[in-house]
Design a protein around this motif. Sequence first.
Motif, PDB file in Angstrom:
ATOM      1  N   SER A 173     -21.755   5.370  18.497  1.00  0.00           N
ATOM      2  CA  SER A 173     -23.167   5.256  18.888  1.00  0.00           C
ATOM      3  C   SER A 173     -23.741   3.909  18.501  1.00  0.00           C
ATOM      4  O   SER A 173     -24.500   3.305  19.261  1.00  0.00           O
ATOM      5  CB  SER A 173     -23.996   6.352  18.208  1.00  0.00           C
ATOM      6  OG  SER A 173     -23.497   7.618  18.519  1.00  0.00           O
ATOM      7  N   PRO A 201     -30.033   4.845  23.448  1.00  0.00           N
ATOM      8  CA  PRO A 201     -29.333   6.095  23.726  1.00  0.00           C
ATOM      9  C   PRO A 201     -30.204   7.043  24.562  1.00  0.00           C
ATOM     10  O   PRO A 201     -31.402   7.119  24.366  1.00  0.00           O
ATOM     11  CB  PRO A 201     -29.082   6.674  22.337  1.00  0.00           C
ATOM     12  CG  PRO A 201     -30.125   6.057  21.464  1.00  0.00           C
ATOM     13  CD  PRO A 201     -30.415   4.710  22.043  1.00  0.00           C
ATOM     14  N   GLN A 231     -26.005  11.280  25.035  1.00  0.00           N
ATOM     15  CA  GLN A 231     -25.712  11.327  23.613  1.00  0.00           C
ATOM     16  C   GLN A 231     -25.409  12.748  23.118  1.00  0.00           C
ATOM     17  O   GLN A 231     -24.506  12.944  22.306  1.00  0.00           O
ATOM     18  CB  GLN A 231     -26.930  10.759  22.862  1.00  0.00           C
ATOM     19  CG  GLN A 231     -26.640  10.235  21.484  1.00  0.00           C
ATOM     20  CD  GLN A 231     -25.886   8.919  21.502  1.00  0.00           C
ATOM     21  OE1 GLN A 231     -25.960   8.172  22.458  1.00  0.00           O
ATOM     22  NE2 GLN A 231     -25.151   8.664  20.451  1.00  0.00           N
TER      23      GLN A 231
END
Lengths: 261, 109
Positions: free
Chosen positions: A133, A142, A147
């Motif tokens: 991430s 994101p 995600q």
Amino acid sequence: MSPLSNVLAADPALPPTGSRRRALADGLRDALPIMMAYVPIAMTFGVLCVSHGLPWLLTVFISVWVYAGGAQFMLVGLAMSGASMLSTVITVLLVNLRHVLYGTALGPSFAAWREPAKWLFAFGMTDEVFAVSSGRGFAEPPVPWRQIPFALACYASWVGGTVVGGWIGQVVPSSVAEVLGFALPALFIALLALGPRSLPHLAAAMLGAAVAICAHLLQLGNLAVIVGALAGAAGGWGWETWRDRHRGGDEASSSPHDTHP
Amino acid sequence: MESTLWIETLCIGIGTYLMRSVSLTLGSRLRWPEGVRRWLSFVTPAVLGALIGQAVLLQGNQLVPPLHNPALWATLPTVAIAWWSRHLLATVAVGVACFAIASAIAPAA
């Protein structure tokens, strides 16, 4: 609408269905390498626990409830060595303290998310999920539709691997289980290579290792990882700051996540 | 030991989740200064380095002698593969294979 798609729909800039599907596919593609590493490691965890006499249900529960690879191995190791309940809990939580730093580091790029989506994603924020991430999170913000499926897929592979490992744990010889134990440091090495590659970042890793080992030799026990991590991070940061100051303003715009080959 | 482990698991799971969620939700509200964010980019490599170092070089609180440390020998090719392939699974697979070979050649004392 299921509760999950409710949370996903909490994306403030709700994307149209087509790009939502693309985000979902991207999320699952992000998860694939982690899943392929998680399944054998989680299986190793299942094999180790069951072959050492833990019940299958407890083994699976640990993966479902804790979901932190290094911590789980450490928890079972401490419990088997007969450490007291309080010292086991404190020790493992200290090692997991690094997740506070992950949340703090990722937090700003999640500012646009609604609370329930943040709290759902947070459960799946492991070392590997953080590394992936943060590798792209600062470049592009994101999106929940990418995600959260990403985090859930990694979680599913971890629990699934544990379930299977628990089943075959009864028949796997302990020598095989021992060899599989190297999967964990190998995974950490792979994550290190995936991260930022500047000299100061590599120095942070080396210094972290050296200080953690010294701290172990000084009997600091499980504090050693925390001490090593803080020292390594401070050292790398100090080097980069010093280097940038000496090179003058032209480096000032480079982000901390630049990779230098 | 079993009932103790259930309770330990419950406590550790709750504690770990709180650390992940509270830091993420707080981190998304507060703007950290540039210096702090820079420092945070060094935390992951430093934690990984510390975890790798102790996993590879230590047994209990003791340094393992290099000739009886298959993990150390397996680490060298694993690092090379990780560096050039940048691939999680390839690294793990090669690492475990090298560790199996190293354990056969230079077994732990």
